[in-house]
Structures are given as C-alpha cells and as structure tokens.
Design a protein around this motif. Structure first.
Motif, mmCIF file in Angstrom:
data_model
loop_
_atom_site.group_PDB
_atom_site.id
_atom_site.type_symbol
_atom_site.label_atom_id
_atom_site.label_comp_id
_atom_site.label_asym_id
_atom_site.label_seq_id
_atom_site.Cartn_x
_atom_site.Cartn_y
_atom_site.Cartn_z
ATOM 1 N N PRO A 167 32.018 34.817 29.642
ATOM 2 C CA PRO A 167 33.170 35.576 30.159
ATOM 3 C C PRO A 167 32.843 37.059 30.298
ATOM 4 O O PRO A 167 32.046 37.614 29.543
ATOM 5 N N PHE A 168 33.475 37.673 31.284
ATOM 6 C CA PHE A 168 33.299 39.098 31.565
ATOM 7 C C PHE A 168 34.530 39.830 31.041
ATOM 8 O O PHE A 168 35.665 39.487 31.388
ATOM 9 N N ILE A 169 34.326 40.839 30.204
ATOM 10 C CA ILE A 169 35.432 41.557 29.575
ATOM 11 C C ILE A 169 35.317 43.044 29.892
ATOM 12 O O ILE A 169 34.264 43.648 29.696
ATOM 13 N N VAL A 170 36.408 43.612 30.377
ATOM 14 C CA VAL A 170 36.466 45.048 30.651
ATOM 15 C C VAL A 170 37.391 45.697 29.626
ATOM 16 O O VAL A 170 38.566 45.327 29.525
ATOM 17 N N HIS A 171 36.867 46.655 28.872
ATOM 18 C CA HIS A 171 37.676 47.435 27.948
ATOM 19 C C HIS A 171 38.081 48.715 28.675
ATOM 20 O O HIS A 171 37.229 49.508 29.078
ATOM 21 N N SER A 172 39.374 48.906 28.840
ATOM 22 C CA SER A 172 39.874 50.067 29.579
ATOM 23 C C SER A 172 41.061 50.639 28.830
ATOM 24 O O SER A 172 42.140 50.034 28.797
ATOM 25 N N GLY A 173 40.865 51.810 28.215
ATOM 26 C CA GLY A 173 41.937 52.370 27.401
ATOM 27 C C GLY A 173 42.272 51.413 26.278
ATOM 28 O O GLY A 173 41.386 50.910 25.581
ATOM 29 N N ASN A 174 43.534 51.117 26.108
ATOM 30 C CA ASN A 174 43.973 50.166 25.079
ATOM 31 C C ASN A 174 44.295 48.814 25.695
ATOM 32 O O ASN A 174 45.236 48.136 25.281
ATOM 33 N N MET A 175 43.485 48.404 26.669
ATOM 34 C CA MET A 175 43.716 47.141 27.360
ATOM 35 C C MET A 175 42.392 46.431 27.583
ATOM 36 O O MET A 175 41.365 47.070 27.824
ATOM 37 N N ASP A 176 42.406 45.106 27.476
ATOM 38 C CA ASP A 176 41.235 44.286 27.763
ATOM 39 C C ASP A 176 41.534 43.367 28.942
ATOM 40 O O ASP A 176 42.614 42.776 29.027
ATOM 41 N N THR A 177 40.564 43.242 29.842
ATOM 42 C CA THR A 177 40.682 42.342 30.988
ATOM 43 C C THR A 177 39.555 41.326 30.894
ATOM 44 O O THR A 177 38.385 41.700 30.826
ATOM 45 N N ARG A 178 39.892 40.045 30.892
ATOM 46 C CA ARG A 178 38.903 38.983 30.670
ATOM 47 C C ARG A 178 38.868 38.042 31.875
ATOM 48 O O ARG A 178 39.912 37.543 32.317
ATOM 49 N N VAL A 179 37.650 37.790 32.410
ATOM 50 C CA VAL A 179 37.501 36.913 33.573
ATOM 51 C C VAL A 179 36.218 36.103 33.426
ATOM 52 O O VAL A 179 35.386 36.368 32.559
ATOM 53 N N LEU A 180 36.042 35.126 34.314
ATOM 54 C CA LEU A 180 34.800 34.359 34.382
ATOM 55 C C LEU A 180 33.999 34.766 35.615
ATOM 56 O O LEU A 180 32.797 34.926 35.567
ATOM 57 N N GLY A 181 34.654 34.892 36.726
ATOM 58 C CA GLY A 181 34.016 35.315 37.971
ATOM 59 C C GLY A 181 35.108 35.496 39.002
ATOM 60 O O GLY A 181 35.695 34.513 39.461
ATOM 61 N N THR A 182 35.402 36.712 39.343
ATOM 62 C CA THR A 182 36.539 36.985 40.215
ATOM 63 C C THR A 182 36.448 38.413 40.703
ATOM 64 O O THR A 182 35.488 39.116 40.430
ATOM 65 N N SER A 183 37.475 38.867 41.447
ATOM 66 C CA SER A 183 37.511 40.253 41.909
ATOM 67 C C SER A 183 38.885 40.836 41.629
ATOM 68 O O SER A 183 39.914 40.170 41.823
ATOM 69 N N PHE A 184 38.896 42.077 41.191
ATOM 70 C CA PHE A 184 40.144 42.718 40.797
ATOM 71 C C PHE A 184 39.935 44.226 40.738
ATOM 72 O O PHE A 184 38.804 44.717 40.774
ATOM 73 N N ASN A 185 41.041 44.944 40.642
ATOM 74 C CA ASN A 185 40.989 46.407 40.565
ATOM 75 C C ASN A 185 41.750 46.861 39.324
ATOM 76 O O ASN A 185 42.851 46.371 39.046
ATOM 77 N N ILE A 186 41.171 47.808 38.590
ATOM 78 C CA ILE A 186 41.832 48.402 37.428
ATOM 79 C C ILE A 186 42.090 49.868 37.739
ATOM 80 O O ILE A 186 41.189 50.580 38.184
ATOM 81 N N ARG A 187 43.340 50.327 37.516
ATOM 82 C CA ARG A 187 43.669 51.710 37.817
ATOM 83 C C ARG A 187 44.667 52.248 36.796
ATOM 84 O O ARG A 187 45.710 51.631 36.553
ATOM 85 N N PRO A 188 44.362 53.398 36.172
ATOM 86 C CA PRO A 188 45.333 54.022 35.270
ATOM 87 C C PRO A 188 46.402 54.755 36.056
ATOM 88 O O PRO A 188 46.104 55.471 37.015
ATOM 89 N N ILE A 189 47.655 54.579 35.688
ATOM 90 C CA ILE A 189 48.784 55.270 36.305
ATOM 91 C C ILE A 189 49.569 55.944 35.175
ATOM 92 O O ILE A 189 50.365 55.289 34.490
ATOM 93 N N GLY A 190 49.321 57.225 34.964
ATOM 94 C CA GLY A 190 49.957 57.901 33.839
ATOM 95 C C GLY A 190 49.502 57.285 32.532
ATOM 96 O O GLY A 190 48.306 57.141 32.276
#
Length: 322
Positions: A167-190
């Motif tokens: 699994p692919f895990i993105v740590h961003s701020g106080n949030m984790d995003t977990r995937v196997l193989g996909t496409s997505f966008n992460i963006r901080p808003i305030g």
C-alpha cells in the motif's frame, strides 16, 4: 569490558533495573542529546536533518583515537570507564533510531520541492507526483518496506503505481491517505485538507482517531484535523486539479508523433521508432493513469508491434497502422 556486559547495562536502564549510579550515567547522556519524543515529532524535516548531523558529529568526536602521549596516562580502569561511557552513548543513539526513526542506515531519505511551480517527481516504484505551488515531498531512495510511505507538505497530484502487496501512504499534515494504485490530488485549504480522487479508491484517515473515509472517483474528502472530522463531497470536477500537469493522456485521432512527445515528457524517456512512417499513424486511446509499460502494451496492440525498454530509452518496432 565485554560487549555483552555493555548491552546488559543498556537493557537494565530500559527495564528500570539500573542502580542509582548507573541510572545517573545513562540519563546524563540522554540529557546531552536534548531530544524529547514529543518535541522531535513536532519539528520539521530540515530541523530533523540538522539533529542527525549533530549526532553523527558528536559520535565521531567521542570515538576519535587519543594521542599516544595521552594514552600512556590512562590505566586499565580508565579504559574500561571510557569504553563503558562510549558504549552507552552509542547504544542510546541506536535506541533513538528505533524510537524516533532519526536515521535510515540503508535507505537515504530524499526530498523534492516545487518552489512555486508545478514540478514532476518520479518515485522509485514508478509513481509520478506533480508538486504544485510551494510544496515539498519527502520519500525514501528505495521502497523496501511493507508499505510505500511519503510525506507531503503542500499540494500534489499523485499517480500511484499499482502494487496490491505494498500500500501507498501519504502523510500530509495530520492526515493519512492510503491507496494501492490510483490517482488523486491532495491540497491544503486553510486548516483543512482536501483529497480529490480521479481513479481507484482512496482511504483517508486522521491519526490517533477512529475517523476514516473511503473516497471513490469524482469524490472529495475534506479533512478537518482540529475538529477530528472528515466530510465527503460528490460530483467533483477534476479539471482544475489537472492544470500544468501531464496527467491527461487521452487521445482522439492524434498523430503518433504527438503521442510520443507526451510520453517522453511524462515519463522522462526517449522513444525511438524502427520505422518512421509509424509517426504518422492516427491513434485513439486513453493512457491516463497508466504506467509506461501499460501504455506501450496498448500501443503495440494498435500498431501490431513490440517494444523494448532499456534505462531511459524505449524502442518501438511496428508494422504500421491498423
């Protein structure tokens, strides 16, 4: 003093069985390192790197050989004391490795920054990351663990290489995003973080809580760490998130020569044709969110050809258009 005795001393401290004198020696070294777990977790990557460098310098300073004149002044007991102190220091350094993940002895940590412009980053597993604005991505030189983990500060579009076993895990701020193989966008808003999914499935979670949400294509997760909440939004238009990237690889009656240019730009490769007439073939196909290998597999089915990849070169042999 034998290594086994030194290890016993370190183990005694970790288990709370040291004598007052032994405890004092160990704690003095710990205080000299001036690192507390909570404080360490809150500092940024640049400060962590500075701590690494200071610790390495301190270890090197402590283990430098003494001048011959100084060596003669020490008796056997002094040697034993010095060896014990150094062993404790080094033992504690390794304890910090386990506790804080300060060092990665076998796998260097790399960092990429976009510096105000969209920047493409190719990860060692074949994933493609589009860093946007002033964003930073931290990732290992090699993915050799059970999970593929990266840290993001800012905004990025991810095209994650498919790997069901890792699994692919993105740590961003106080949030984790977990995937196997996909496409997505992460963006901080305030103070919030949004995750928009283009293909596949994404699980978004808030660490240290039971909050998590499964996001499907054209859906958005809005994470609110302070409120410990995650909200979902449907029917999201993805076009605004794709600007200045080469994510879109959908072609309709496009010349092969134009497709090759897009492939070369996206995957940082050089495509060579064994027959230049193939460059005029018209192709209708969607290679969006596909790997380099999958892209050429589809092309070869259309062109009745074969391909070979060597380093950054791709040789395409085809009979022509069908």
């Amino acid at each position: 003093m034998k290594d086994s005795k030194l290890i016993v001393l370190i183990d005694k401290y970790q288990q709370g069985n040291c004598t007052p004198a032994e405890k004092l020696i160990v704690e003095e070294w710990m205080n000299s390192l001036a690192i507390e777990r909570n404080a360490f977790e809150e500092i940024n990557e640049e400060e962590k790197l500075a701590i690494k460098q200071r610790m390495f310098a301190k270890i090197k300073e402590e283990i430098k050989p003494l001048p011959k004149e100084a060596v003669r002044l020490f008796n056997r007991a002094a040697y034993i004391k010095i060896a014990a102190v150094l062993a404790i220091f080094i033992g504690l350094a390794f304890s910090l490795v386990l506790a804080y993940d300060v060092f990665d002895w076998e796998n260097e940590t790399l960092q990429a920054s976009s510096e105000g412009q969209t920047k493409k980053v190719m990860l060692p597993d074949g994933s493609i990351i589009w860093l946007k604005g002033k964003s930073t991505l931290t990732y290992p030189e090699h993915f050799d663990q059970a999970t593929r983990e990266v840290s993001l500060s800012g905004e990025a579009l991810f095209e994650v290489a498919k790997d069901a076993q890792h699994p692919f895990i993105v740590h961003s701020g106080n949030m984790d995003t977990r995937v196997l193989g996909t496409s997505f966008n992460i963006r901080p808003i305030g103070k919030h973080i949004e995750v928009v999914v283009f293909t596949g499935k994404v699980t978004v979670s808030l660490p240290n809580t039971n909050k998590q949400l499964l996001i499907l294509p054209s859906e958005k997760a809005i994470c609110m760490p302070a409120e410990k909440e995650i909200k979902a939004q449907t029917n999201v238009q993805k076009e605004e998130y794709l600007a200045n990237t080469e994510y879109n690889m959908n072609f309709e009656d496009a010349k092969m020569s134009e497709i090759i240019k897009k492939i070369e730009a996206k995957f940082d490769v050089n495509v060579k044709l064994t027959d230049n007439t193939v460059a005029n073939c018209l192709i209708t196909a969607d290679f969006t969110d596909q790997s380099l290998v999958k892209t050429f597999e589809v092309l070869c089915q259309t062109l009745n050809g074969t391909f070979e990849i060597e380093n950054n070169n791709v040789w395409l042999k085809a009979e022509g258009c069908r």
